[in-house]
Scaffold this active site. Structure first.
Site, PDB file in Angstrom:
ATOM      1  N   PHE A  34       0.837  -1.201   0.000  1.00 42.99           N
ATOM      2  CA  PHE A  34       0.000   0.000   0.000  1.00 42.99           C
ATOM      3  C   PHE A  34       0.871   1.250   0.000  1.00 42.99           C
ATOM      4  O   PHE A  34       1.874   1.322   0.719  1.00 42.99           O
ATOM      5  CB  PHE A  34      -0.863   0.069   1.266  1.00 42.99           C
ATOM      6  CG  PHE A  34      -1.792  -1.077   1.481  1.00 42.99           C
ATOM      7  CD1 PHE A  34      -3.087  -1.054   0.981  1.00 42.99           C
ATOM      8  CD2 PHE A  34      -1.389  -2.185   2.219  1.00 42.99           C
ATOM      9  CE1 PHE A  34      -3.954  -2.107   1.209  1.00 42.99           C
ATOM     10  CE2 PHE A  34      -2.251  -3.240   2.460  1.00 42.99           C
ATOM     11  CZ  PHE A  34      -3.542  -3.202   1.942  1.00 42.99           C
ATOM     12  N   ASP A  35       0.446   2.247  -0.757  1.00 42.56           N
ATOM     13  CA  ASP A  35       0.957   3.588  -0.560  1.00 42.56           C
ATOM     14  C   ASP A  35       0.358   4.129   0.747  1.00 42.56           C
ATOM     15  O   ASP A  35      -0.610   3.571   1.285  1.00 42.56           O
ATOM     16  CB  ASP A  35       0.538   4.462  -1.745  1.00 42.56           C
ATOM     17  CG  ASP A  35       1.018   5.885  -1.626  1.00 42.56           C
ATOM     18  OD1 ASP A  35       2.104   6.118  -1.055  1.00 42.56           O
ATOM     19  OD2 ASP A  35       0.294   6.786  -2.095  1.00 42.56           O
ATOM     20  N   GLY A  36       0.943   5.217   1.258  1.00 40.49           N
ATOM     21  CA  GLY A  36       0.464   5.785   2.516  1.00 40.49           C
ATOM     22  C   GLY A  36      -0.571   6.865   2.315  1.00 40.49           C
ATOM     23  O   GLY A  36      -1.787   6.626   2.399  1.00 40.49           O
TER      24      GLY A  36
END
Length: 296
Positions: free
Chosen positions: A158-160
């Protein structure tokens, strides 16, 4: 007793995300719906090629029907739905439920399904799902489909900001630049970030990960452009949520694709098309059209 999906990880997926129907879709675009339906029916006994999300779905279904439910949620017509179910059975996927809406957006059925994730090749449907507070991503059918070497592990990255977390910090960066972003995040390091659209999915995966009676494991990674000192707020936010990720990569502008190639996730989610384009050369990737980077 009626059947219930309560307590399960529920994945809703379009037919083009699960199977490679790009050739058939070109017939639809060129010759219309009738020709498309005819072609799908003629190919009823021809197993559809695996789509970009097929490996992820197959691994998740290995957890068993008491813990994971996959539902086809498709703009296909019911006749074409016959091939979807037939292909799923031929591929050994235990998928028993589906909704086919013949051209209408299907995202309104996500709520009764209690879906934790919606994957579709149609961006408008994905945006509708995100507006309905369901984690959703537009899959890129042309993403790399190299088979994972981690057969006993579901790997998700996941990106943040604007994915796991809100776009609050990203808005500061877009408005005032990197220095202001760094100062803002350092000053607010002890204040948890508001949740982003994919926090519910991370929570559901964490619950599944906590159950020990399975031969399949889940491994998660945070892959973000943040770097020190802005990394601290991200870590403390996850601690506040009582959710642990297995790996965290604070890349500070380094190309994400090379790191994802090494991590080998079954799927990667990011709100920036540039990062998705970098990733999909190596791994299955989905664009999350959420936050200030995706304002229209």
């Amino acid at each position: 007793m009626p059947y219930s999906v309560e307590g399960k990880l529920v994945v809703a997926i379009s037919s083009r995300a699960l199977f490679d129907f790009e050739e058939e879709n070109r017939v639809f675009e060129r010759d219309g719906e009738a020709a498309y339906i005819k072609l799908q029916f003629e190919r009823l006994e021809v197993p559809a090629r695996h789509g970009v999300a097929f490996p992820l779905v197959k691994k998740l279904l290995a957890f068993g029907p008491s813990r994971v439910e996959v539902v086809v949620l498709s703009k296909n017509d019911p006749v074409s739905g016959l091939r979807v179910f037939r292909s799923a059975k031929q591929a050994g996927l235990n998928i028993e439920r589906g909704v086919f809406t013949r051209g209408r957006s299907p995202y309104q059925y996500l709520d009764p399904l209690k879906a934790n994730l919606f994957l579709s090749a149609n961006e408008n449907d994905v945006m509708g799902a995100l507006d309905a507070k369901v984690p959703a991503a537009r899959v890129y059918p042309e993403s790399a489909q190299a088979a994972s070497r981690h057969a006993d592990e579901v790997r998700i990255a996941f990106d943040g900001d604007a994915v796991l977390f809100s776009d609050e910090a990203e808005a500061v960066y877009q408005r005032d630049g990197l220095d202001a972003f760094t100062q803002h995040e350092t000053a607010h390091a002890l204040q948890p970030l508001p949740p982003g659209p994919f926090k519910p999915l991370l929570e559901a995966l964490h619950r599944l990960q906590s159950e020990k009676n399975s031969s399949v494991r889940i491994r998660t990674a945070l892959v973000t452009a943040r770097s020190a000192p802005a990394h601290e707020r991200a870590v403390r936010t996850l601690m506040d949520w009582n959710i642990a990720v297995d790996e965290a990569m604070f890349l500070g502008g380094l190309d994400k694709g090379a790191f994802l190639k090494s991590f080998e996730p079954d799927f990667f989610f990011d709100d920036q098309r540039g990062h998705v384009d970098s990733a999909r050369a190596f791994v299955a990737a989905g664009h999350v059209p959420f936050g200030v980077r995706n304002l229209r």
